[in-house]
Design an enzyme around this catalytic site. Structure first.
Site, PDB file in Angstrom:
ATOM      1  CG  PHE A 116       1.406   0.628  -1.736  1.00 51.71           C
ATOM      2  CD1 PHE A 116       1.158   1.889  -1.401  1.00 51.71           C
ATOM      3  CD2 PHE A 116       2.574   0.405  -2.324  1.00 51.71           C
ATOM      4  CE1 PHE A 116       1.971   3.082  -1.699  1.00 51.71           C
ATOM      5  CE2 PHE A 116       3.531   1.187  -2.471  1.00 51.71           C
ATOM      6  CZ  PHE A 116       3.425   2.623  -2.287  1.00 51.71           C
ATOM      7  CG  ASP A 187       2.172  -4.166   3.087  1.00 51.40           C
ATOM      8  OD1 ASP A 187       2.625  -3.523   4.006  1.00 51.40           O
ATOM      9  OD2 ASP A 187       2.372  -3.770   1.910  1.00 51.40           O
ATOM     10  CE  LYS A 213       4.447   3.049   4.392  1.00 46.49           C
ATOM     11  NZ  LYS A 213       4.543   4.256   3.674  1.00 46.49           N
ATOM     12  NE  ARG A 359      -0.659   9.192   2.956  1.00 48.16           N
ATOM     13  CZ  ARG A 359       0.162   8.297   2.796  1.00 48.16           C
ATOM     14  NH1 ARG A 359      -0.337   6.969   2.540  1.00 48.16           N
ATOM     15  NH2 ARG A 359       1.311   8.608   2.464  1.00 48.16           N
TER      16      ARG A 359
HETATM   17  C1  LIG Z   1       1.339  -0.600   2.066  1.00 57.39           C
HETATM   18  C2  LIG Z   1       2.653  -0.611   1.325  1.00 57.39           C
HETATM   19  N1  LIG Z   1       3.159  -1.674   0.781  1.00 57.39           N
HETATM   20  C3  LIG Z   1       4.460  -1.801   0.090  1.00 57.39           C
HETATM   21  C4  LIG Z   1       5.042  -0.245   0.131  1.00 57.39           C
HETATM   22  C5  LIG Z   1       6.463  -0.438  -0.783  1.00 57.39           C
HETATM   23  O1  LIG Z   1       7.275  -0.127   0.165  1.00 57.39           O
HETATM   24  P1  LIG Z   1       8.813  -0.279  -0.281  1.00 57.39           P
HETATM   25  O2  LIG Z   1       9.077   1.342  -1.159  1.00 57.39           O
HETATM   26  O3  LIG Z   1       9.909  -0.044   0.778  1.00 57.39           O
HETATM   27  O4  LIG Z   1       9.319  -1.246  -1.350  1.00 57.39           O
HETATM   28  C6  LIG Z   1       4.596   0.760   0.535  1.00 57.39           C
HETATM   29  C7  LIG Z   1       5.317   2.146   0.710  1.00 57.39           C
HETATM   30  O5  LIG Z   1       4.934   2.902   1.103  1.00 57.39           O
HETATM   31  C8  LIG Z   1       3.376   0.771   1.418  1.00 57.39           C
HETATM   32  O6  LIG Z   1       2.713   1.665   1.934  1.00 57.39           O
END
Ligand SMILES: Cc1ncc(COP(=O)(O)O)c(C=O)c1O
Length: 400
Positions: A116, A187, A213, A359
């Site tokens: 991400f 993650d 989620k 998606r």
């Molecule tokens: C895999 C992943 N990592 C990090 C994040 C970022 O999360 P946040 O907005 O809660 O910081 C997301 C957000 O959808 C995500 O899907």
């Protein structure tokens, strides 16, 4: 534990608008019926009736650990190794900083192009703050295993690719990283509540994830962080907030880290938001993740078959073998955005990830086979009659 999960019971625990087929629980889970009353109770009986006394009287101060333990059960983490708070981006930063600090002689953070973007941005920002010559090395997802070598300090990956749903092998990659002398940060944003995860069994060093989620904690629900018991006492937190201090109410001028994962706390927890999350976690109490996985594979396989039969112009963007993906399925279409808007206008909610990915997430807690077939039927109709090709479906909103 009830044994075999009763999904008709869990379905009745969600408040979904009538007529909606919700395939976007991988972005924002729907509200559990009990969440509104739980939040109201927190405001009325705790904040309202006890005022500041609720930090002790209603257990607000220990809530991040209590909720962390409930999440721990869903990701294979022993009690006392998970704490909740802040956003996932912050937890990525904290975990990565802690991991780098434990491997001082090396400079490479290895990640992949399926990660991400926020995780990569946080790594980049951390590298600049540290100013010690670290390097973020990003390879293709399939090339990760071979890219692990003795220059790598930390392997930082998202287990399930947010775009394609591709699933990494956490245990195998962690073992490989350890053999090369590296640590791992996983993650679990698209894993927690989506499929069985066993952070302790996989010997992961750090793991982080969000709760809005598949865990259905609500928009902006706090993130979680896991640290392996063997490492926790050696971690020096980079974001050394007062609530991660050994004794916050001693108000010492010097920082002393709290015990274990407590040291990953930063500041005041979001108590009202966490009340909604607690109600969401109640839904998981009788649920066996293996049943969720079995049902999720059935639903996603059904969707792939039905969509491919009806929509020959769509290209599957997810791994075809169900065990190689998380709980989502993606298809490519050059006009993904208007196609998705047309679909949403007909009650089927998924989302789009740039540039061309449609998606769809599958959450058996509230989704059944009849809805999945109906969603594929509606998608087939929209593509066949080209009703997506309409200026109103092309108008871009802030969130896709
Ligand atoms: C895999 C992943 N990592 C990090 C994040 C970022 O999360 P946040 O907005 O809660 O910081 C997301 C957000 O959808 C995500 O899907």
């Amino acid at each position: 534990m009830r044994g075999v999960t009763d999904f008709s019971l869990t379905r009745s625990m969600f408040a979904l608008p009538p007529g909606v087929i919700y395939l976007d629980g991988n972005s924002l889970g729907p509200p559990p019926v009990a969440a509104a009353e739980r939040v109201a109770r927190t405001m009325r009986d705790e904040w309202g009736a006890q005022l500041v006394g609720a930090w002790n009287g209603a257990g607000w101060m220990v809530q991040p650990r209590r909720v962390g333990d409930r999440i721990g059960r869903l990701i294979g983490a022993p009690e006392g190794t998970v704490v909740v708070g802040d956003t996932l981006s912050i937890k990525v930063y904290q975990a990565l900083a802690a991991a780098l600090d434990l491997v001082p002689g090396r400079r490479v953070i290895l990640s992949d192009s399926g990660n991400f973007p926020s995780d990569l941005y946080m790594a980049d920002g951390l590298i600049r703050s540290l100013g010690r010559g670290h390097e973020l090395r990003v390879v293709e997802p399939a090339a990760v295993a071979d890219a692990i070598d003795e220059s790598v300090a930390v392997l930082m990956l998202t287990e399930v690719d947010y775009r394609t749903g591709r699933l990494h092998d956490m245990a195998a990659l962690t073992a490989r990283a350890h053999a090369a002398g590296a640590l791992t940060v996983w993650d679990l944003a698209h894993s927690a509540g989506a499929l069985p995860v066993d952070v302790a069994g996989a010997d992961a060093d750090f793991a982080v994830g969000c709760t809005y989620k598949y865990l259905n904690g609500g928009p902006g629900a706090p993130a979680f962080v896991y640290v392996a018991e063997r490492l926790a006492p050696r971690v020096r937190p980079a974001l050394a907030g007062w609530l991660g201090h050994e004794e916050p109410f001693a108000f010492d001028l010097d920082y002393r880290p709290g015990s274990g994962v407590e040291r990953f706390r930063v500041g005041t927890p979001p108590v009202i938001g966490m009340a909604a999350l607690e109600a969401a976690l109640d839904v998981w109490d009788g649920v066996d993740m293996r049943d969720v996985r079995r049902a999720s594979i059935e639903l996603s396989e059904l969707f792939v078959a039905e969509v491919e039969r009806r929509c020959p112009t769509l290209e599957l963007a997810s791994p075809r073998y169900p065990n190689a993906r998380g709980s989502q399925v993606s298809f490519r279409h050059p006009d993904a955005y208007p196609v998705m808007q047309a679909l949403i206008a007909r009650g089927v909610v998924g989302d789009v990830r740039a540039p061309d990915v449609l998606r769809f997430g599958f959450a058996p807690l509230y989704l059944g086979a009849a809805e999945v077939t109906a969603a594929a039927e509606i998608l087939g109709r929209i593509l066949a009659d080209r009703s997506w090709d309409d200026p109103r479906h092309r108008r871009r909103a802030l969130v896709t």
